[in-house]
Structures are given as structure tokens and as C-alpha cells.
Design an enzyme around this catalytic site. Structure first.
Site, mmCIF file in Angstrom:
data_model
loop_
_atom_site.group_PDB
_atom_site.id
_atom_site.type_symbol
_atom_site.label_atom_id
_atom_site.label_comp_id
_atom_site.label_asym_id
_atom_site.label_seq_id
_atom_site.Cartn_x
_atom_site.Cartn_y
_atom_site.Cartn_z
ATOM 1 N N TYR A 2 35.644 51.354 31.135
ATOM 2 C CA TYR A 2 34.829 52.683 31.738
ATOM 3 C C TYR A 2 35.907 53.580 32.434
ATOM 4 C CZ TYR A 2 30.725 50.067 30.573
ATOM 5 O OH TYR A 2 29.708 49.311 30.091
ATOM 6 N N HIS B 163 53.386 40.901 30.095
ATOM 7 C CA HIS B 163 52.809 40.231 31.088
ATOM 8 C C HIS B 163 51.708 39.136 30.303
ATOM 9 C CE1 HIS B 163 52.661 39.105 35.339
ATOM 10 N NE2 HIS B 163 51.215 39.076 35.318
ATOM 11 N N ARG C 134 56.168 36.123 41.129
ATOM 12 C CA ARG C 134 54.553 36.203 41.389
ATOM 13 C C ARG C 134 54.220 36.646 42.637
ATOM 14 N NH1 ARG C 134 50.753 31.459 39.777
ATOM 15 N NH2 ARG C 134 51.927 31.446 38.151
#
Length: 751
Positions: free
Chosen positions: A129, A85, A39
Site C-alpha cells: 500500500y 539481503h 547486523r
């Protein structure tokens, strides 16, 4: 103790016990390792964390090439989340959006279409968007995945495969930098210039034992996407790269714009890395409001696609260098970017690396990639050569091949058993290729093309075998590949040109206030209740002034806007106020307690103009005191500086400039004592020593004077009286003294 169920055998569940400390320790260790490796820390080889690596790989699987079409970001983040993931889509989209932000990433790895945020600090639009595809830089990191360049592993549910690391054609760890916080460790790496990194890598290939100091000739320092100017000394940069820990002072880029008639303004065209422009402007506006930089009048944002911040001075007479120096000290126009090159070596071991070690890890990875790709290509060539040999045999015996195919029920078995001349037999792969051959290929020209392809592949094979057997040839090939990267992303390209410049810092640690402020005469007025103001000009000190109901004047004196005022409170603290920051004289002023942190229970003892080099006699109501250098009592913060230590009912009472060779003190019991000033210690803080001994009461007043000139005071009629024969009152410090001379004021003060 904790009990653990072991359900490996459903029919006979059993439980074991172990100490809670061991159970928690082992589980927290697993969590810490997971955070560190999967991570927070980047891999030294490709410079990526797992989430970024999975995003790029998923986009590659979606065939989002740099010259191809865009896809919705929601589709990309959905595929990443579903396939590789298993975390929140918001976190994945945020990570992808950052890879597209050219103000955050030096060489963007994602080409975004739509609102992906801006340098003001605004967030990207929702993933539905926006659209994205890979950039050429990302494709360079992915190049070779189809050629067994790196290892693959199962994804989280074992249904797909994902790369452990990317081939990485350039040192992305340093090129784009990285930051992250793990468990017990963190990383923070600034971005650098690819052209310079390639130059350093080429030098390291030629000279494997090169020193970090030599590498600094190629990589002088970070290259931030937002530009700016690094003012860190070269020796500090060298130490940071040698140890893997350090910091860089980064300033904005600015220039003076002439407005004509002697007026000017400062234009900021580049701001420091990771500083949000909107927050920077808010901070500067706060500085103006609090008058931390008195000469700064206004700030404006005239930015469009580029950065253009305007700093407007209050006066045209100020030195721009001095003004910017003050801004660097008080705002994020200068920041300190820390370096902590804590990375995963070989994707496993966290280590704080030097610049040389990071480049070495990248080069070793590139060599491993080259060897693996070469072996993969060698296997492909051998497989193709095998098929080509079969094709050539078929063309030499074309009539027999056609006859077998037309007449035999099992042509494959017959062709495998057939002797094609000289004890030559076809194998299974060759027969399959021949049987799958198209009829259009059965032409004479094809045989010539097959022989040419075979000869070319044999020559290529010889080259690969030679390459795999020679270290020198491998490093030469890696050098050639790096030079190709340099052509694509080097300094001659728009993306690769260095943006961050270097300069020597112009330090202005102690800027005289008078250089920042127009010198103008003022009259300082402070009331008994602590309301302070500054009247323009030097008014007559006996001018009638208005105060609030129930209030009256206490301190009135002439000053200038460049002066600093010292205020002593009964709590023994000195506070410093800039005269330029005082409110105007049109109203009643403002409470002094709003300007400094003077407690409500403390009163003002004295207020006066600071004069450097002067010494002060400071004393408490208990009769303790000392001499203090005035330069040592100037405070830099609102909270002031504790100088005279007092406690219980004792208050600071006396603050007088030292002028003479003797001290005269008078107690509330009207006893006067005169002693040499040498008997008082000089100190910056403390309780002091006893000035006069009292059976009851305390100190009333104290002053300094020159013994030869005598001690003066005003009698009840207001006339000044001077006593030169003081032998009766001269004694040792801390004695009781004698009753005051005849005519001494009844209020027991010398003034």
C-alpha cells in the site's frame, strides 16, 4: 567430543573429531562476529548498517531519484531481499519504513508516500500500500558510486556487486544516529545537526589536534527530530563525548496557556525522542488514576499534524513549574537518552569512540573517497585524451582517412600501419573511435571543438595531478564539499534548523505536598477492620458515624489535605499515605490494604499525622523498643518501611510521641517501671533494647512524661489521677519494676 563430516572428497568421505567446547566456541565466535559486523553495529564512515546500505543501493539501482517517480515498497523490499539481503521481507520493509519516519530519523533517507506510521506508535501500512523514493540526503550519501569512490564486493550468491560502504557526503553516523544490540556489545547514538557537524569537521580539518572541549563549541549536543529540551549539565555532555559513553536528560517542551479568569492549562508541543504519544498519554492517565500527582485533573490529546497535549490542573493556585516537575519525575515527559558510540572503524573493528574519533573516521573516509574519485577521473581523462588525439589526427588527414575506409578491405589494419606524419601512429583504441565516428561529425567546426575539449581536459588533468600530490589541496577540496553540504542541509534550510534546545534543569526533588494540594480541613476516619475515609471539614470527634455490619470506629482525628498520615502495622512496618488520596466520606471508604501493601496477617497498631522533626517511642509486645526520628520512618512506596524488627509471635505494639524526660512502662503483670529516657537509644531501624524484664507475659503499655509534672492516668471512674511521688517505681531500664499504684486502671494502660 563432536564428529565432523568432511565431504570435500565425495568418493572418500572422512570425519574428524574435536572437543565439543572448541567446536561450539569457534561456531559461536563466527556467529558473534557476523552479528557485530553485518547486523548490529554501524560503520563509522557512512553511519549505516548493511540492511540500510543495501536498501539505499537497491533504490538507486531502481533509479528512484529524489525528484523522480515513486515505486511500490513491496517492489523495493523484494529487490533488496532477492539481490542483496537474503532475510525476511518484513524486516527489510520495517528498516526502510524507519528511514522514512521524520519523527525517528533526523534527516530521512527515504521519501515515503502513504502510511509509514506515526508518532503515536502505529505501525506502517503493508508494503503493497505504500510507495517510496530516495531523498536528497540519501543521494548525498550515494554520490560518487559510479566513480570508483568505494570498494564493491559480491552479493550473497555472487551474481551481483554491492558497495562495501557508501561515499557519504556528510557524517551520517552522527547526523541520524544509530542503535543496535550485538553479541556482548551494543550501540546507541543520538541524532545531531548537520550544520553543527560540518562546522566541527571544518575546525578539525584546520586543527587536527583539536580538543573535544573545543568541538563542543560547534556541537553542543544532540538534535532530536522531535525537538525537546536537553537539561544535562555541560560538563556531563563533555564527558560523554570524550569517552563515548554517557547520557542526556531530555524533557518535553511546554508552555502555560492562559484561559482567562485566573485559570490556565499546560500545553505540551514537543515530546521526548522515541516516546510513543499514545503510551505517554496512557501513562499520564494512570498517574491521574493513582493520584501520584494529586493536582493533575485531566490529560487531553488535541494533536493534529503537530503535537498538542493538554494537562489540566485540579486547581488554579498551583505553581506550573512544580506541577511539571512532578510530571517529569513520574512520566516519560522527561527521559534519559543513553550514549554509547560503539561503531565499526573501517568497517572491521568495533570500538567505543569519542566525538573527535568519529569525525576523524568520517574525514579520513572522505579523503579516501576524494583520492579514489580523482584517480578514476584521471583515468577517464587519459582515455578521452587518447581518443581526442586520434580524432585530431583524423581531421588533419581527413581525405586519407576517407580513402582508406572506402577502398581498403581491412581499413583498421591499414590505419594502424599508416604513418600519419612525423612518425605518428594511431593505436587500436584511436582507430576504433575513428571508424565508429558519425558522418555528421566530419565538419570543420568539430575540429575546433575537439581541440578546445582537449585543452580543457589537459588543464583539468594538471589540476587533478596537483590535487593528488598535495594534502593541503585535498583538505581544501573536502572543506569546499562540506560547505556545499552545509548550504543544502544547513541551519538556513527548513530541514536543517536546530530543533532541540538547551536549558538548565529546575530540580524539585523534594516538593512540599502542601504546594501541590489545596489545603482543606478533613476528618480522617478508620474503622477497626481497616476501612478508611476522609470526611469534609472538621467534624466533632464524637459524631455518630456509620460503619459496615460487624465493624466499628477506631481512629477519628482532624487533619488537612496537605498532611501525610503514618500507619504502623503489627509487622513493624510504617506506611505513608497522603491525606489528599483518601476516599471521600460519602460511602464507607476503602480498605487501607488497597492503598498500601499491609499483609493480611498484620493489624493496624496506630494511625496519626506525620509531624516533621518529632520523635517516637516504638516498642514490641516482647518489651523491646527504642526512640525513632519520625522523619526517618516516612516511606516513599506502597510497601512501606521496616522500622521495628519482630519475629515469631512478637508484634509491634506501642507507638507514642516522645514528650518528656522519662519513660513509664507497665507489663501484663501490672508491674510499673519508670526510667530516664536517655537510657533508650535513638535509631532508625532495629529490634531495640529491653524496656522491662518479665518472667511471664509481655509489655502492656508505655508512655513518656516529664518527671517534675508527675505520671498521669485515668482511674476506673474516668477521673485523671496524677502521681508525683514516683520514687518507688523509678529504676534502671530492663528491671522488673514494682506493682502499679492503687487506683491504676485494670486494663494496664496509661490512657
Amino acid at each position: 567430543m563432536t564428529e565432523i563430516d568432511d565431504d570435500t572428497s565425495p568418493d572418500q568421505p572422512r570425519s574428524t573429531t574435536e572437543p565439543l567446547r572448541r567446536a561450539l566456541g569457534s561456531r559461536y565466535l563466527q556467529y558473534a562476529l557476523s552479528t557485530i559486523m553485518h547486523r548490529a553495529l554501524p560503520d563509522a564512515r557512512d553511519g549505516l548498517k548493511p540492511v540500510h546500505r543495501r536498501i539505499l543501493f537497491a533504490m538507486r539501482e531502481l533509479k528512484l531519484a529524489s525528484n523522480g517517480r515513486f515505486r511500490k515498497s513491496s517492489k523495493i523490499s523484494g529487490d533488496v531481499m532477492g539481490n542483496y539481503h537474503p532475510h525476511g521481507d518484513t524486516a527489510i520493509y520495517d528498516a526502510m519504513a524507519r528511514l522514512a519516519q521524520d519523527f525517528n530519523v533526523r534527516y530521512p533517507l527515504v521519501d515515503g508516500q502513504g502510511n509509514f506510521g506515526n508518532i503515536d506508535g502505529d505501525n506502517p501500512a503493508a508494503s503493497r500500500y505504500t510507495e517510496a523514493r530516495l531523498t536528497a540526503a540519501a543521494e548525498a550519501l550515494l554520490e560518487g558510486l559510479n566513480e570508483d569512490a568505494v570498494d564493491f564486493r559480491d552479493n550473497y550468491d555472487g551474481t551481483l556487486q554491492e558497495p562495501v560502504v557508501l561515499p557519504a557526503a556528510f557524517p551520517n553516523l552522527l547526523a541520524n544516529g544509530s542503535s543496535g544490540i550485538a553479541v556482548g556489545m551494543a550501540t546507541n547514538i543520538p541524532p545531531h545537526n548537520i550544520d553543527e557537524l560540518v562546522a566541527a569537521s571544518l575546525h578539525l580539518i584546520k586543527t587536527p589536534d583539536a580538543r573535544d572541549e573545543t568541538l563542543l563549541n560547534y556541537v553542543p549536543g544532540p538534535d532530536f527530530p522531535t525537538g525537546g529540551i536537553i537539561v544535562e549539565p555541560k560538563e556531563n555532555i563533555l564527558k560523554a563525548y570524550e569517552t563515548g559513553r554517557g547520557s542526556f536528560r531530555l524533557r518535553c517542551k511546554w508552555e502555560v496557556e492562559d484561559l482567562g479568569r485566573g485559570t490556565w492549562q499546560i500545553v505540551i508541543t514537543e515530546i521526548p525522542y522515541q516516546v510513543a504519544k499514545s503510551k505517554l498519554i496512557e501513562k499520564i492517565a494512570e498517574i491521574i488514576q493513582l493520584k501520584k500527582v494529586p493536582l493533575l485533573a485531566d490529560v487531553r490529546d488535541e494533536s493534529a499534524d503537530d503535537i498538542r497535549l493538554i494537562l489540566e490542573p485540579r486547581s488554579k493556585n498551583v505553581d506550573p513549574e512544580m506541577l511539571m516537575g512532578m510530571m517529569f519525575r513520574n512520566s516519560d515527559l522527561e527521559i534519559r537518552f543513553s550514549l554509547n558510540m560503539n561503531v565499526l572503524i573501517d568497517g572491521v573493528t568495533p570500538k567505543v569512540c569519542s566525538l573527535k574519533e568519529v569525525l576523524r573516521a568520517f574525514l579520513d573516509h572522505r579523503r579516501d573517497v576524494l583520492q579514489r574519485r580523482s584517480r578514476y577521473r584521471l583515468a577517464q581523462i587519459d582515455k578521452r585524451l587518447e581518443v581526442l588525439e586520434g580524432y585530431i589526427i583524423a581531421f588533419l588527414n581527413l581525405d586519407r582517412v576517407i580513402q582508406i575506409i572506402r577502398t581498403e578491405d581491412d581499413p583498421k589494419a591499414v590505419m594502424l600501419a599508416e604513418d600519419w606524419g612525423g612518425g605518428v601512429f594511431l593505436n587500436d583504441n584511436q582507430v576504433e573511435a575513428i571508424l565508429n565516428m558519425r558522418l555528421r561529425s566530419l565538419r570543420r567546426l568539430e575540429e575546433m571543438e575537439l581541440r578546445k575539449e582537449r585543452d580543457d581536459l589537459r588543464a583539468e588533468r594538471e589540476g587533478l595531478v596537483e590535487l593528488l600530490g598535495s594534502d593541503d589541496l585535498q583538505w581544501a577540496r573536502i572543506s569546499d564539499e562540506l560547505k556545499e553540504v552545509r548550504k543544502q542541509f544547513g541551519k538556513k534550510t527548513e530541514l536543517g534548523a536546530r530543533r532541540t534546545q538547551f536549558a538548565e534543569a529546575t530540580e524539585i526533588e523534594d516538593v512540599p505536598l502542601e504546594m501541590m494540594i489545596d489545603r482543606e480541613p478533613i476528618t480522617v476516619v478508620c474503622s477497626k477492620m481497616g476501612w478508611v475515609r476522609a470526611m469534609k471539614g472538621h467534624l466533632a470527634l464524637d459524631t455518630a458515624l456509620k460503619f459496615k455490619d460487624g465493624d466499628e470506629g477506631r481512629f477519628v482525628f482532624h487533619a488537612e489535605t496537605t498532611d501525610r498520615l503514618l500507619v504502623l502495622g503489627t509487622n513493624g512496618r510504617f506506611y505513608t499515605i497522603s491525606a489528599a488520596n483518601l476516599p471521600g466520606g460519602r460511602g464507607m471508604g476503602e480498605p487501607l490494604r488497597l492503598m498500601v501493601d499491609l499483609p493480611n496477617e498484620a493489624e493496624i497498631v496506630d494511625m496519626f499525622i506525620h509531624k516533621p522533626g518529632r520523635k517516637l517511642l516504638i516498642a514490641s509486645s516482647a518489651g523491646d523498643g527504642f526512640i525513632a526520628p519520625e522523619d526517618d520512618i516516612v516511606a516513599q512506596t506502597r510497601s512501606g518501611k521496616q522500622v521495628l524488627n519482630v519475629k515469631d509471635d512478637v508484634r509491634a505494639k506501642i507507638c507514642k510521641p516522645v514528650d518528656g524526660d522519662h519513660v513509664a512502662v507497665v507489663g501484663e503483670n501490672r508491674k510499673v517501671l519508670v526510667f530516664a529516657i536517655e537510657e533508650l537509644p535513638e535509631m532508625s531501624r532495629g529490634k531495640g533494647v529491653r524496656l522491662q524484664k518479665y518472667k511471664d507475659g509481655g509489655l502492656s503499655d508505655a508512655t513518656t512524661f516529664t518527671l517534675a509534672n508527675g505520671l498521669a492516668w485515668k482511674d476506673p471512674a474516668g477521673r485523671t489521677r496524677t502521681e508525683t511521688d514516683l520514687g518507688e517505681w523509678i529504676g534502671k531500664r530492663a528491671t522488673a519494676g514494682r506493682m502499679a499504684p492503687r487506683g491504676f486502671p485494670r486494663d494496664n494502660t496509661f490512657t
